[in-house]
Design a protein around this motif. Structure first.
Motif, PDB file in Angstrom:
ATOM      1  N   GLY A 132      12.354  34.578  -3.211  1.00  0.00           N
ATOM      2  CA  GLY A 132      13.470  34.338  -4.311  1.00  0.00           C
ATOM      3  C   GLY A 132      14.094  32.958  -4.585  1.00  0.00           C
ATOM      4  N   ASP A 133      13.148  31.893  -4.659  1.00  0.00           N
ATOM      5  CA  ASP A 133      12.977  30.916  -4.614  1.00  0.00           C
ATOM      6  C   ASP A 133      13.146  30.678  -6.901  1.00  0.00           C
ATOM      7  N   VAL A 159      18.152  34.448  -2.066  1.00  0.00           N
ATOM      8  CA  VAL A 159      18.489  35.232  -0.709  1.00  0.00           C
ATOM      9  C   VAL A 159      18.850  34.148   0.680  1.00  0.00           C
ATOM     10  N   ARG A 160      18.447  32.825   0.616  1.00  0.00           N
ATOM     11  CA  ARG A 160      19.266  32.195   0.889  1.00  0.00           C
ATOM     12  C   ARG A 160      20.848  31.580   0.590  1.00  0.00           C
ATOM     13  N   ALA A 179      24.350  41.393  -1.295  1.00  0.00           N
ATOM     14  CA  ALA A 179      23.144  41.184  -0.501  1.00  0.00           C
ATOM     15  C   ALA A 179      22.179  42.002  -0.410  1.00  0.00           C
ATOM     16  N   ASP A 180      22.209  43.450  -0.462  1.00  0.00           N
ATOM     17  CA  ASP A 180      21.572  44.264  -0.013  1.00  0.00           C
ATOM     18  C   ASP A 180      20.400  44.158  -1.341  1.00  0.00           C
ATOM     19  N   GLN A 181      20.304  44.357  -2.446  1.00  0.00           N
ATOM     20  CA  GLN A 181      19.901  44.213  -3.896  1.00  0.00           C
ATOM     21  C   GLN A 181      18.925  42.971  -3.175  1.00  0.00           C
ATOM     22  N   ARG A 182      19.371  41.755  -3.186  1.00  0.00           N
ATOM     23  CA  ARG A 182      18.750  40.334  -2.322  1.00  0.00           C
ATOM     24  C   ARG A 182      17.396  40.340  -1.429  1.00  0.00           C
ATOM     25  N   HIS A 199       8.160  34.246   7.223  1.00  0.00           N
ATOM     26  CA  HIS A 199       9.074  33.084   7.184  1.00  0.00           C
ATOM     27  C   HIS A 199      10.784  32.629   6.801  1.00  0.00           C
ATOM     28  N   LEU A 200      10.571  32.972   5.815  1.00  0.00           N
ATOM     29  CA  LEU A 200      12.246  33.181   5.517  1.00  0.00           C
ATOM     30  C   LEU A 200      12.502  33.935   6.151  1.00  0.00           C
TER      31      LEU A 200
END
Length: 286
Positions: A132-133, A159-160, A179-182, A199-200
């Protein structure tokens, strides 16, 4: 300088929290300020002996769920959770979370993809990797998401931002659905035992706690490649955006996501936001 910073941090926070702050009865004589070890252990669901080993530095390799439970029990703030993550990495050699290399997520895009993004102006569009970066984006995307803070961190991460930045709940009126989709994309990486995704996940488990971990357990199946997102922009107001997600060939799970106005009102607001002539972005639905 002590090398038991993780244990010292846990003890300092335990002694700074009063019983009433965590829903326990106060009063009575106490040999130390704050919570007793037995009280914190009960709240976190671990044994007193294990908590003692952590505080004394005799165990420096707690699991992420244990630390997340302690963070929740101690009512740690977002900044304190980040400190806890820092101490955990230092105590653990700063490397155990990453694990063996399975191919690091790409941090750049091909020149032809960058040129394609330029052609998509003024539409908000971006390219992300499997974490998601955000790797690249149009000026339209910067004008859309810069004011809500999504691009503040480097690298920006979808996501973050949704889970760890308090501005996200104001930006997305349908925050639960976003939030659910991310998370749906991250869950694919977890199921494949991708150490970089894990890790994330570990980072957000410590930084956010149960709002993240509870949703991670219940988040629905694979992410939708197309749909509609509502976004409240501080300058343009509420926007209804239709999105399409395209996989890029020969790249490691890179996705191109493009947004278009879902109605005429949003089209007009995006035109004003991007400074383009009226009608530059046409509504794709009524």
């Amino acid at each position: 300088m002590s090398d038991n910073t993780l244990g010292e941090f846990l003890r300092a926070r335990r002694e700074a929290v009063t019983p009433t702050e965590v829903g326990l009865p106060g009063g009575g004589r106490r040999r130390t300020p704050g919570l007793r070890r037995s009280e914190l252990a009960t709240l976190a669901g671990i044994s007193v002996e294990y908590l003692t080993r952590l505080e004394q530095g005799r165990d420096r390799h707690p699991s992420v769920p244990v630390l997340a439970a302690l963070a929740d029990a101690l009512r740690l703030s977002a900044d304190e959770r980040l400190h806890l993550l820092h101490h955990f990495k230092a105590a653990d050699g700063a490397g155990r979370l990453v694990g063996p290399c399975q191919g690091p997520p790409a941090q750049s895009v091909r020149p032809t993809v960058r040129a394609l993004l330029d052609r998509l102006e003024p539409a908000p569009a971006l390219v992300v990797n499997r974490l998601g970066d955000v790797l690249a984006y149009t000026n339209g995307y910067e004008r859309l998401t810069g004011p809500i803070g999504l691009l503040d961190r480097r690298p920006p991460n979808l996501v973050r931002y949704v889970f760890a930045d308090p501005r996200a709940r104001a930006a997305y009126p349908e925050w639960d659905r976003v939030a659910d989709q991310r998370l749906a994309g991250l869950k694919l990486g977890v199921s494949r035992e991708d150490p970089h995704v894990e890790h994330l996940v570990d980072e957000l488990t410590l930084a956010v706690g149960t709002p993240f971990t509870d949703r991670l357990k219940t988040s629905p199946g694979p992410p939708r490649r197309t749909g509609l997102e509502r976004l409240t922009h501080p300058e343009a107001g509420e926007l209804r955006l239709a999105y399409e997600t395209l996989g890029l060939a020969d790249d490691d799970n890179q996705l191109l996501i493009a947004y278009l106005p879902a109605d005429d009102a949003t089209a007009a607001r995006l035109d004003r936001l991007t400074g383009r002539h009226p009608g530059a972005l046409r509504a794709v639905s009524g």
